[in-house]
Design a protein around this motif. Structure first.
Motif, PDB file in Angstrom:
ATOM      1  N   UNK A   1      -4.083   3.337  -3.433  1.00  0.00           N
ATOM      2  CA  UNK A   1      -3.990   4.790  -3.348  1.00  0.00           C
ATOM      3  C   UNK A   1      -2.682   5.139  -2.661  1.00  0.00           C
ATOM      4  N   UNK A   2      -1.754   5.756  -3.390  1.00  0.00           N
ATOM      5  CA  UNK A   2      -0.432   6.070  -2.830  1.00  0.00           C
ATOM      6  C   UNK A   2      -0.525   7.059  -1.668  1.00  0.00           C
ATOM      7  N   UNK A   3      -1.494   7.963  -1.727  1.00  0.00           N
ATOM      8  CA  UNK A   3      -1.632   8.979  -0.680  1.00  0.00           C
ATOM      9  C   UNK A   3      -2.220   8.413   0.604  1.00  0.00           C
ATOM     10  N   UNK A   4      -3.116   7.424   0.487  1.00  0.00           N
ATOM     11  CA  UNK A   4      -3.844   6.923   1.652  1.00  0.00           C
ATOM     12  C   UNK A   4      -3.151   5.761   2.351  1.00  0.00           C
ATOM     13  N   UNK A   5      -1.999   5.324   1.876  1.00  0.00           N
ATOM     14  CA  UNK A   5      -1.297   4.221   2.535  1.00  0.00           C
ATOM     15  C   UNK A   5      -1.941   2.884   2.235  1.00  0.00           C
TER      16      UNK A   5
END
Length: 159
Positions: free
Chosen positions: A147-151
């Motif tokens: 998930x790119x947003x969640x790191x």
């Protein structure tokens, strides 16, 4: 037989005690329930809950434990893993939420044709005991990706 003045003196000497005697009588009558109640409070304090008495006294309270995402990490941080059979890390952690009396997590494992998704929830009852529930579901054609947003998190998607 007591005279009126003797009885008045007796009542004056006894003033202030009825409240204390009532408290003692109630404590004796309900000692089992009182002991269970105090035991439940003590149990919750030992588990890490915080207790505040009229803002004057605070007992208990600890920092929440860190989120552990793999068996190796559990061995390093807690040292509580005694034996491992197979690979318990086939399920990958998608996300996890922890709170003082709540833990929820979602894990997934890729299998031919899709993913198995495991949702777990733990909740602490008022008496300090924990209850848990789990659900397992197959999601066809899904794959696990970062998930790119969640790191460091992961998510499910379809190609």
């Amino acid at each position: 037989m007591l005279g009126a003045s003797s009885f008045d003196e007796f009542l004056k000497a006894f003033s202030g005690y009825p409240l204390y005697l009532t408290i003692i009588a109630v404590a004796l009558l309900f000692r089992g329930s009182l002991a269970r109640c105090l035991g439940a409070v003590a149990h919750r304090i030992r588990k890490g809950d915080r207790l505040s008495l009229a803002g004057l006294v605070e007992l208990g309270g600890t920092e929440p434990p860190p989120v552990i995402t793999s068996t190796e990490e559990a061995k390093k941080r807690r040292g509580r893993v005694n034996a491992v059979f197979g690979d318990p890390d086939h399920f990958q952690l998608l996300f996890k939420v922890t709170g003082p009396r709540l833990v929820k997590s979602t894990k997934a494992m890729e299998v031919p044709g899709g993913c198995l998704v495991l949702v777990s929830a733990e909740h602490q009852n008022l008496d300090g005991e924990w209850t848990s529930s789990e659900a397992l579901e197959f999601v066809p054609n899904a794959v696990i990706v970062k998930d790119r947003k969640a790191g460091t998190g992961k998510m499910l998607t379809t190609p």
